[in-house]
Design a protein around this motif. Structure first.
Motif, PDB file in Angstrom:
ATOM      1  N   GLN A 185     -64.732 -12.697   5.360  1.00 33.62           N
ATOM      2  CA  GLN A 185     -63.842 -13.374   5.002  1.00 33.62           C
ATOM      3  C   GLN A 185     -63.376 -12.703   3.605  1.00 33.62           C
ATOM      4  N   ASP A 186     -64.107 -11.625   3.350  1.00 38.37           N
ATOM      5  CA  ASP A 186     -63.607 -10.520   1.839  1.00 38.37           C
ATOM      6  C   ASP A 186     -63.011  -9.957   2.449  1.00 38.37           C
ATOM      7  N   GLU A 187     -62.877  -9.732   3.594  1.00 32.79           N
ATOM      8  CA  GLU A 187     -62.033  -8.248   3.720  1.00 32.79           C
ATOM      9  C   GLU A 187     -60.076  -8.284   2.887  1.00 32.79           C
ATOM     10  N   ARG A 188     -60.513  -6.984   2.809  1.00 30.27           N
ATOM     11  CA  ARG A 188     -58.867  -6.630   2.142  1.00 30.27           C
ATOM     12  C   ARG A 188     -57.799  -5.356   2.947  1.00 30.27           C
ATOM     13  N   ARG A 189     -57.166  -5.093   2.222  1.00 28.29           N
ATOM     14  CA  ARG A 189     -56.780  -4.161   3.355  1.00 28.29           C
ATOM     15  C   ARG A 189     -57.290  -3.162   2.117  1.00 28.29           C
ATOM     16  N   ASP A 190     -57.676  -1.296   3.217  1.00 28.29           N
ATOM     17  CA  ASP A 190     -58.125  -0.350   2.557  1.00 28.29           C
ATOM     18  C   ASP A 190     -56.652   0.259   1.964  1.00 28.29           C
ATOM     19  N   PRO A 191     -56.750   0.016   0.524  1.00 34.30           N
ATOM     20  CA  PRO A 191     -55.514   1.158   0.309  1.00 34.30           C
ATOM     21  C   PRO A 191     -55.391   2.747   0.617  1.00 34.30           C
ATOM     22  N   GLU A 192     -56.414   2.720   0.970  1.00 33.84           N
ATOM     23  CA  GLU A 192     -56.121   4.376   1.876  1.00 33.84           C
ATOM     24  C   GLU A 192     -55.889   4.530   3.112  1.00 33.84           C
ATOM     25  N   SER A 193     -55.424   3.768   3.989  1.00 34.71           N
ATOM     26  CA  SER A 193     -55.808   3.418   5.244  1.00 34.71           C
ATOM     27  C   SER A 193     -54.236   3.502   5.383  1.00 34.71           C
ATOM     28  N   PRO A 194     -53.957   4.438   6.251  1.00 33.33           N
ATOM     29  CA  PRO A 194     -52.994   4.619   6.689  1.00 33.33           C
ATOM     30  C   PRO A 194     -52.277   3.746   7.658  1.00 33.33           C
ATOM     31  N   ASP A 195     -50.710   3.806   8.567  1.00 38.46           N
ATOM     32  CA  ASP A 195     -50.415   2.703   9.228  1.00 38.46           C
ATOM     33  C   ASP A 195     -50.505   3.164  10.626  1.00 38.46           C
ATOM     34  N   TYR A 196     -51.339   2.705  11.639  1.00 36.75           N
ATOM     35  CA  TYR A 196     -51.209   2.756  12.723  1.00 36.75           C
ATOM     36  C   TYR A 196     -50.438   2.697  13.666  1.00 36.75           C
ATOM     37  N   PRO A 197     -49.908   3.238  14.684  1.00 35.27           N
ATOM     38  CA  PRO A 197     -49.237   2.929  15.466  1.00 35.27           C
ATOM     39  C   PRO A 197     -49.441   1.602  16.403  1.00 35.27           C
ATOM     40  N   LEU A 198     -49.834   0.813  16.949  1.00 35.72           N
ATOM     41  CA  LEU A 198     -50.449  -0.055  17.706  1.00 35.72           C
ATOM     42  C   LEU A 198     -49.690  -0.912  18.603  1.00 35.72           C
ATOM     43  N   ALA A 199     -50.848  -1.292  19.708  1.00 35.81           N
ATOM     44  CA  ALA A 199     -50.074  -2.146  20.569  1.00 35.81           C
ATOM     45  C   ALA A 199     -50.852  -3.091  20.514  1.00 35.81           C
ATOM     46  N   VAL A 200     -50.475  -3.964  21.049  1.00 32.75           N
ATOM     47  CA  VAL A 200     -51.403  -5.260  21.642  1.00 32.75           C
ATOM     48  C   VAL A 200     -51.347  -5.121  23.282  1.00 32.75           C
ATOM     49  N   VAL A 201     -53.034  -5.613  23.366  1.00 30.52           N
ATOM     50  CA  VAL A 201     -53.554  -5.519  24.817  1.00 30.52           C
ATOM     51  C   VAL A 201     -54.127  -6.663  25.575  1.00 30.52           C
ATOM     52  N   GLU A 202     -54.411  -6.940  26.430  1.00 28.75           N
ATOM     53  CA  GLU A 202     -54.183  -8.318  27.139  1.00 28.75           C
ATOM     54  C   GLU A 202     -56.046  -7.580  28.282  1.00 28.75           C
ATOM     55  N   ARG A 203     -57.025  -8.198  28.980  1.00 29.70           N
ATOM     56  CA  ARG A 203     -57.664  -7.978  29.677  1.00 29.70           C
ATOM     57  C   ARG A 203     -58.793  -8.919  30.347  1.00 29.70           C
ATOM     58  N   ALA A 204     -58.032 -10.122  31.327  1.00 29.88           N
ATOM     59  CA  ALA A 204     -59.131 -10.958  31.598  1.00 29.88           C
ATOM     60  C   ALA A 204     -58.438 -11.870  31.020  1.00 29.88           C
ATOM     61  N   GLY A 205     -57.181 -12.093  29.761  1.00 32.64           N
ATOM     62  CA  GLY A 205     -57.424 -12.959  28.909  1.00 32.64           C
ATOM     63  C   GLY A 205     -57.887 -12.658  27.267  1.00 32.64           C
ATOM     64  N   GLU A 206     -58.324 -11.727  27.076  1.00 35.51           N
ATOM     65  CA  GLU A 206     -58.939 -11.520  26.405  1.00 35.51           C
ATOM     66  C   GLU A 206     -58.254 -10.118  26.097  1.00 35.51           C
TER      67      GLU A 206
END
Length: 540
Positions: free
Chosen positions: A134-155
């Protein structure tokens, strides 16, 4: 002439061994299709027990694990032993009784002595994990990673590209490297073994999927303090970390930005020195606090008091009115002078043939103050607020429940009247007893001998008659204040409201405590009533 004597060959069976051999022979002869069917059924029972045991072990439910192991072991012993014939028939019923009655009663009693509910729904470890999330915030030192949404058996999961390597994970699976994954021209993964890449166009056109993607967090590692991968648009992700730091040895959470230290309290919360607490806690034992709170909480005590007296009044009045009306109709239509008795009896028991919840919904529409037919046909269109006024709503509940209940007593009393000894009534008539005297001194006492236990059961049923209350009024109209209870709520519907099943904050501990009290009340009333019915048996 020498007499020949026969002797038993050394290899022949001795007489004392013959019964044992015959017993084994009978045992093998009885091993037919019945034994095969029993073997298959017990194999299925054991397979189911093993599956439940594994799930309980993985979830850390040691009580369930121990109970299922004991049940399966007892079942194997009973059905493969020759000395437990009665138990072969009793065990299924005893097992269901233990699982669906005794276990539920014991577990409800356990919850009644905890603060289990909204904000206290898990263990301390789960509360720590929830607080970090609940207290998570974006890490200012984190880069932007190329991302794909994947699915497996509804998950759903995320696949990111980190320094040329593809790593994939899900909500319960930290990121792991996948060596055989493919990366497209845009830099995002296009093929991930074991997963299906969700097209970007699908995410943009599916609103529900967008919400799931936005809420998804994939842990970077097994350590919650390493943060998680989250995304806003579904094409790039970043690491989000919590400003809270968990100290396992000191059992404290520290806000790294403000330096505030949250320590565990006795009531299952992380509390700062200034009294502020984190929103997520864990359940702990609170003793009799829930029982005390039911009568001392300013928000609930008054409302629960009104609900309690109305519960008793509702149950008692329903039994008295439905029994009285059913007995009246039974006396009328049991008289031989009434024509077409069978047809009339059939018409009078029609309300008993319809489902109670459907009848309650029908009456709810008929009693509507704006367009209900009750006001239009019987009150010349007057605006009688049957379900909005507290006393009218209570009267409406009693009336509808009378309409639903009297056919039952009509049937019971008709059968009891037909079973009365005719010679006793005839003797009273000859002695000069009138109709009222015969009814008061002979018919009614004899009826009560057979109907009193049913009346006790009817009282217990109406004491917990959730259906008629919820379907007709939903407990309303509500009491002033924020108790969440209403004028027609009975204890069972009040427990439903307090439990939070219908929405809002849940307080399972208080709801369980009230359930135990209801159980005790019904038990005590039933015991006292059954003792009184023994006096009626002396009349015979």
């Amino acid at each position: 002439m020498t007499q020949l004597q026969t002797s038993t060959p050394p290899h022949a069976s001795s007489p004392e061994k013959t019964p044992r051999l015959e017993s084994h022979a009978r045992a093998w002869a009885g091993t037919g299709w019945g034994f095969v069917v029993k073997l298959v059924l017990m194999a299925l029972v054991n397979a189911l027990g093993v599956a439940i045991a594994i799930s309980a072990w993985q979830a850390g439910s040691w009580l369930v694990l121990g109970a299922i192991v004991v049940l399966v072991a007892v079942a194997d012993w009973v059905y493969f032993s020759r000395r437990t014939l009665p138990l072969k028939y009793l065990l299924p019923g005893l097992a269901f009784l233990a699982v669906f009655q005794i276990f539920l009663l014991v577990y409800t009693a356990y919850v009644a002595f905890t603060n289990y509910g909204t904000g206290h729904a898990g263990s301390m470890d789960q509360a720590v994990e929830a607080a970090l999330i609940q207290d998570e915030r974006r890490d200012p030192e984190s880069p932007d990673y190329p991302l794909a949404v994947v699915e497996r058996a509804g998950e759903l999961g995320f696949a990111i590209v980190d320094d040329g390597a593809v790593r994939v994970g899900a909500a319960e699976e930290p990121l792991t490297e996948v060596p055989e994954a493919a990366v497209g021209d845009g830099g995002a993964p296009t093929e991930v073994p074991g997963w299906t890449v969700v097209p970007r166009a699908t995410i943009l056109t599916d609103t529900e999927l967008q919400g799931r993607v936005a809420e998804l967090r994939v842990p970077v590692s097994d350590d919650p303090e390493d943060g998680s991968i989250r995304t806003r648009e579904g094409s790039t992700g970043a690491v989000y970390t919590s400003t809270l730091v968990w100290d396992e040895q000191a059992q404290t959470l520290t806000d790294s930005e403000t330096g505030t230290v949250y320590a565990p309290s006795d009531d299952g919360r992380f509390v700062a020195p200034d009294g502020t607490a984190l929103p997520t806690g864990w359940y702990v034992g609170v003793g009799f606090d829930n029982f005390v709170r039911a009568v001392t909480d300013a928000r609930l005590a008054g409302a629960l008091g009104q609900v309690t007296w109305w519960t008793f009044a509702f149950a008692v009045l329903t039994v008295l009115t439905s029994f009285g009306l059913g007995l009246l109709f039974a006396l009328i239509y049991n008289h031989p002078g009434v024509r077409a008795r069978r047809v009339l009896r059939t018409l009078f028991i029609l309300p008993y043939a319809f489902p109670a919840f459907m009848s309650a919904l029908l009456w709810r529409g008929m009693l509507n103050a704006e367009f209900g037919v009750i006001n239009d046909l019987f009150f010349f269109g007057a605006d009688v607020n049957w379900l909005g006024d507290p006393w009218l709503a209570r009267f409406a509940v009693l009336w509808v429940n009378l309409w639903l209940s009297y056919p039952y007593w009509f049937l019971v009393c008709t059968g009891a009247l037909q079973a009365l000894p005719a010679d006793t009534i005839e003797a009273a008539t000859i002695d000069g007893a009138g109709r009222w005297r015969r009814f008061r001194s002979i018919i009614l006492p004899l009826l009560l001998v057979s109907t009193a236990p049913l009346a006790i059961a009817s009282f217990a049923f109406n004491f917990n008659n959730f259906t008629i209350i919820y379907m007709l009024t939903e407990g309303g109209p509500g009491f002033p204040g924020n108790s969440g209870l209403g004028a027609t709520d009975i204890l069972i519907s009040a427990i439903y409201q307090i439990s939070g099943v219908a929405g809002g904050a849940a307080d399972y501990g208080l709801a369980s405590a009230l359930s135990i009290l209801v159980f005790i009340v019904i038990g005590v009333v039933s015991i006292l009533a059954f003792r009184q019915t023994r006096k009626l048996e002396e009349f015979q």
